[in-house]
Design an enzyme around this catalytic site. Structure first.
Site, mmCIF file in Angstrom:
data_model
loop_
_atom_site.group_PDB
_atom_site.id
_atom_site.type_symbol
_atom_site.label_atom_id
_atom_site.label_comp_id
_atom_site.label_asym_id
_atom_site.label_seq_id
_atom_site.Cartn_x
_atom_site.Cartn_y
_atom_site.Cartn_z
ATOM 1 N N ARG A 37 0.858 -1.125 0.101
ATOM 2 C CA ARG A 37 -0.092 0.004 -0.086
ATOM 3 C C ARG A 37 0.884 1.185 0.204
ATOM 4 O O ARG A 37 0.608 2.176 0.647
ATOM 5 C CB ARG A 37 -0.904 0.183 1.150
ATOM 6 C CG ARG A 37 -2.126 -0.747 1.058
ATOM 7 C CD ARG A 37 -3.251 -0.831 0.318
ATOM 8 N NE ARG A 37 -4.232 -1.771 0.275
ATOM 9 C CZ ARG A 37 -5.295 -1.864 0.771
ATOM 10 N NH1 ARG A 37 -5.531 -0.838 1.616
ATOM 11 N NH2 ARG A 37 -5.969 -2.772 0.587
ATOM 12 N N ARG A 41 -3.355 6.492 0.171
ATOM 13 C CA ARG A 41 -3.698 7.592 0.777
ATOM 14 C C ARG A 41 -2.870 8.216 1.699
ATOM 15 O O ARG A 41 -3.170 9.250 2.323
ATOM 16 C CB ARG A 41 -5.171 7.363 1.725
ATOM 17 C CG ARG A 41 -6.277 7.014 0.755
ATOM 18 C CD ARG A 41 -7.460 6.420 1.573
ATOM 19 N NE ARG A 41 -7.211 5.250 2.123
ATOM 20 C CZ ARG A 41 -7.862 4.569 3.109
ATOM 21 N NH1 ARG A 41 -8.990 5.151 3.567
ATOM 22 N NH2 ARG A 41 -7.532 3.468 3.400
ATOM 23 N N ARG A 50 -7.001 11.820 -6.996
ATOM 24 C CA ARG A 50 -8.071 11.232 -6.862
ATOM 25 C C ARG A 50 -9.494 11.995 -6.777
ATOM 26 O O ARG A 50 -10.550 11.478 -6.637
ATOM 27 C CB ARG A 50 -7.986 9.953 -5.660
ATOM 28 C CG ARG A 50 -7.379 8.789 -6.125
ATOM 29 C CD ARG A 50 -8.328 7.576 -6.860
ATOM 30 N NE ARG A 50 -9.571 7.792 -6.314
ATOM 31 C CZ ARG A 50 -10.210 7.180 -5.263
ATOM 32 N NH1 ARG A 50 -9.258 6.327 -4.500
ATOM 33 N NH2 ARG A 50 -11.381 7.218 -4.865
ATOM 34 N N ASP A 86 -6.891 -3.134 -7.561
ATOM 35 C CA ASP A 86 -7.192 -3.696 -6.102
ATOM 36 C C ASP A 86 -7.624 -5.108 -6.638
ATOM 37 O O ASP A 86 -7.802 -5.311 -7.510
ATOM 38 C CB ASP A 86 -8.517 -2.954 -5.630
ATOM 39 C CG ASP A 86 -8.890 -3.272 -4.325
ATOM 40 O OD1 ASP A 86 -8.353 -2.704 -3.296
ATOM 41 O OD2 ASP A 86 -10.002 -4.275 -4.341
ATOM 42 N N TYR A 165 -15.018 -11.776 0.555
ATOM 43 C CA TYR A 165 -15.673 -10.689 0.488
ATOM 44 C C TYR A 165 -16.942 -11.112 -0.385
ATOM 45 O O TYR A 165 -18.002 -10.514 -0.277
ATOM 46 C CB TYR A 165 -15.185 -9.856 -0.559
ATOM 47 C CG TYR A 165 -13.943 -8.923 0.067
ATOM 48 C CD1 TYR A 165 -13.980 -7.903 1.179
ATOM 49 C CD2 TYR A 165 -12.593 -9.164 -0.101
ATOM 50 C CE1 TYR A 165 -13.289 -7.170 1.792
ATOM 51 C CE2 TYR A 165 -11.603 -8.655 0.696
ATOM 52 C CZ TYR A 165 -11.912 -7.674 1.502
ATOM 53 O OH TYR A 165 -10.955 -6.890 2.135
HETATM 54 O O1 1CP Z 1 0.291 0.487 -3.232
HETATM 55 C C1 1CP Z 1 -0.178 -0.637 -3.218
HETATM 56 O O2 1CP Z 1 0.065 -1.544 -2.237
HETATM 57 C C2 1CP Z 1 -1.205 -0.900 -4.774
HETATM 58 C C3 1CP Z 1 -2.619 -0.622 -4.099
HETATM 59 C C4 1CP Z 1 -3.469 -1.921 -3.553
HETATM 60 C C5 1CP Z 1 -3.387 -3.152 -3.237
HETATM 61 C C6 1CP Z 1 -2.078 -4.031 -3.255
HETATM 62 C C7 1CP Z 1 -4.810 -1.541 -3.458
HETATM 63 C C8 1CP Z 1 -5.407 -0.118 -3.565
HETATM 64 N N1 1CP Z 1 -5.524 -2.627 -2.840
HETATM 65 C C9 1CP Z 1 -4.467 -3.638 -2.895
HETATM 66 C C10 1CP Z 1 -5.128 -4.889 -2.447
HETATM 67 C C11 1CP Z 1 -6.064 -5.060 -1.328
HETATM 68 N N2 1CP Z 1 -7.478 -4.540 -1.583
HETATM 69 C C12 1CP Z 1 -5.770 -6.059 -0.526
HETATM 70 C C13 1CP Z 1 -4.743 -7.075 -0.214
HETATM 71 C C14 1CP Z 1 -3.873 -6.447 0.751
HETATM 72 C C15 1CP Z 1 -4.229 -5.825 2.187
HETATM 73 O O3 1CP Z 1 -4.437 -6.795 2.758
HETATM 74 O O4 1CP Z 1 -3.942 -4.741 2.446
HETATM 75 C C16 1CP Z 1 -7.310 -6.249 0.186
HETATM 76 C C17 1CP Z 1 -7.803 -7.108 1.333
HETATM 77 C C18 1CP Z 1 -7.936 -5.277 -0.411
HETATM 78 C C19 1CP Z 1 -9.436 -4.775 -0.145
HETATM 79 C C20 1CP Z 1 -9.442 -3.388 -0.092
HETATM 80 N N3 1CP Z 1 -9.549 -2.514 -0.933
HETATM 81 C C21 1CP Z 1 -9.683 -2.903 1.465
HETATM 82 C C22 1CP Z 1 -9.590 -3.556 2.668
HETATM 83 C C23 1CP Z 1 -10.981 -3.697 3.286
HETATM 84 C C24 1CP Z 1 -11.142 -4.676 4.588
HETATM 85 O O5 1CP Z 1 -11.644 -5.375 4.399
HETATM 86 O O6 1CP Z 1 -10.457 -4.266 5.536
HETATM 87 C C25 1CP Z 1 -9.854 -1.258 1.157
HETATM 88 C C26 1CP Z 1 -9.963 -0.360 2.357
HETATM 89 C C27 1CP Z 1 -9.796 -1.308 -0.328
HETATM 90 C C28 1CP Z 1 -9.742 -0.084 -0.984
HETATM 91 C C29 1CP Z 1 -8.262 0.364 -1.603
HETATM 92 N N4 1CP Z 1 -7.567 -0.534 -2.271
HETATM 93 C C30 1CP Z 1 -6.363 0.336 -2.483
HETATM 94 C C31 1CP Z 1 -6.482 1.676 -2.057
HETATM 95 C C32 1CP Z 1 -5.587 2.841 -2.108
HETATM 96 C C33 1CP Z 1 -7.825 1.594 -1.480
HETATM 97 C C34 1CP Z 1 -8.366 2.883 -0.356
HETATM 98 C C35 1CP Z 1 -9.522 3.416 -1.330
HETATM 99 C C36 1CP Z 1 -9.249 4.874 -1.566
HETATM 100 O O7 1CP Z 1 -8.084 5.494 -1.478
HETATM 101 O O8 1CP Z 1 -10.393 5.535 -1.620
#
Ligand code: 1CP
Length: 380
Positions: A37, A41, A50, A86, A165
């Protein structure tokens, strides 16, 4: 299948990078570092870009996804980019009603709870992704054109984390409906996992073919499972998912062509990461991964012991310490590096993603510390 000649691994652009060498089990002079990540953000330039764009729309806009991927590489000088996307992107592209709700995460229009729900879901044909993934391929190519010798890591969600999910309908703490379904209706569960593996595997393969030099499978929620359930109900589908990239190889020219003209055939390295999966490390390696990502709950020397001392490791700075005073964080990072020396090789990362409120200056300083520590130990 051989990657094409322009791929950054085949052309030699990224093949000798510290990241790829460490993923192959060779310890480079400097320990490579990147952050899960790292895009997103915590960066003001990300938040600016964004404004007014929905998360999944941003992922499907090649120029925007590419720019967001590059932002942390420029700013922190990390040793890899991770593609901004994502894990639910391929679900959306295959026709699942899913959105990412700000502050919450992926939310489904309808949860997949019954055998009939599974049947409806798996009637969506994964092969439509071959065309649907075009914006992903374009974003990856744009990104690798800019990254040059810095490798891009492609990623996908593992079938269990995606199924969590799909079955829960959104984020959940204990994934209880998913865990019920695997026991209550093993045949429906197997269909769900096989379909998810086909969808997520195609997403991963598309990224590698378009230019990613490594692939990471995120099974973020596998820590909710007993080892027996993991092995029986989850591991086969994860192996199936990574089989979509396991056949991809490239030829590497020898360092000293005169002494040894033989080219070496290598595979694209695959990393497998989970949260709370200390009890599952050996099983997560056994699905066919090259590298195991370790969360912050067990030290790397213990992870290395559990893996028999032969597996490259990635991890595992506690994200909570990013907000601690610098001397506290510094001591922790040096301890992680020291314990990482027990493994054949080590890529420094966090034990989970960068918290959104992280001061980006701390991440930049941490990269400097890891590189500096590498130089010091190389010359010692
Ligand atoms: O920089 C990076 O790592 C690349 C971006 C990335 C990655 C690798 C994003 C962007 N998502 C992911 C993978 C992801 N998405 C995972 C596996 C990694 C981890 O465990 O963190 C998971 C579980 C998700 C699902 C997801 N998408 C969540 C978690 C929700 C929960 O169940 O707790 C969330 C909050 C998102 C949204 C998301 N994905 C990525 C971003 C930057 C965001 C936030 C959205 C935003 O900025 O509005």
């Amino acid at each position: 299948m051989n990657l094409d000649a322009q791929h950054p691994l085949s052309s030699g652009l990224t093949a000798d990078s510290s990241l790829i060498r460490a993923y192959q089990g060779v310890r480079p002079a400097q320990t490579p570092v990147w952050f899960m990540r790292q895009a997103g953000r915590s960066l003001p330039e990300y938040r600016d870009l964004r404004v007014g764009t929905d998360m999944l729309d941003a992922c499907l806009d090649p120029a925007m996804a590419s720019e967001i991927t590059l932002q942390p590489v420029r700013r922190h000088r990390v040793d890899a980019g991770i593609f901004f996307s994502d894990i639910v992107v391929p679900l959306r592209l295959v026709g699942v009603d899913v959105e990412i709700v700000p502050g919450r995460g992926p939310v489904l229009g309808t949860a997949v709870r019954t055998r009939a729900d599974v049947a409806t879901l798996v009637s969506l044909d994964p092969s439509v992704l071959d065309a649907g993934l075009a914006p992903i391929r374009e974003a990856v190519t744009r990104t690798t054109d800019e990254l040059g010798a810095t490798p891009l890591i492609g990623f996908a969600g593992a079938p269990f984390t995606l199924a969590a999910y799909l079955v829960e309908g959104g984020p959940s703490k204990d994934h209880i409906h998913a865990r019920t379904l695997m026991h209550a209706d093993p045949a429906a569960w197997a269909d769900l996992m096989a379909w998810t593996a086909a969808v997520t595997g195609r997403f991963l393969r598309a990224q590698v073919l378009a230019g990613a030099s490594a692939a990471q499978l995120f099974d973020s929620w596998a820590g909710a499972l007993s080892q027996a359930d993991y092995v029986r109900y989850v591991a086969p589908a994860s192996a199936q998912a990574i089989s979509h990239v396991r056949d991809l190889t490239y030829l590497e020219r020898p360092a000293d062509e005169a002494a040894d003209p033989q080219e070496v055939r290598r595979n694209v390295p695959v990393v497998h990461f989970g949260v709370g999966t200390g009890e599952l490390l050996a099983d997560m390696h056994a699905i066919g991964a090259d590298v195991v990502g370790v969360d912050y709950r067990i030290p790397l020397d213990e992870a290395n012991r559990r893996l028999g001392g032969t597996v490259p490791l990635q991890g595992n700075v506690d994200p909570a310490l990013l907000a601690a005073p610098w001397p506290v964080l510094e001591a922790h990072v040096l301890d992680v590096l020291e314990r990482g020396r027990s493994a054949p090789s080590h890529v420094l990362n966090l034990g989970h993603g960068v918290p959104p409120e992280t001061d980006p200056g701390v991440l930049t300083r941490l990269v400097g510390l890891v590189h500096e520590a590498g130089r010091a130990s190389a010359s010692a």
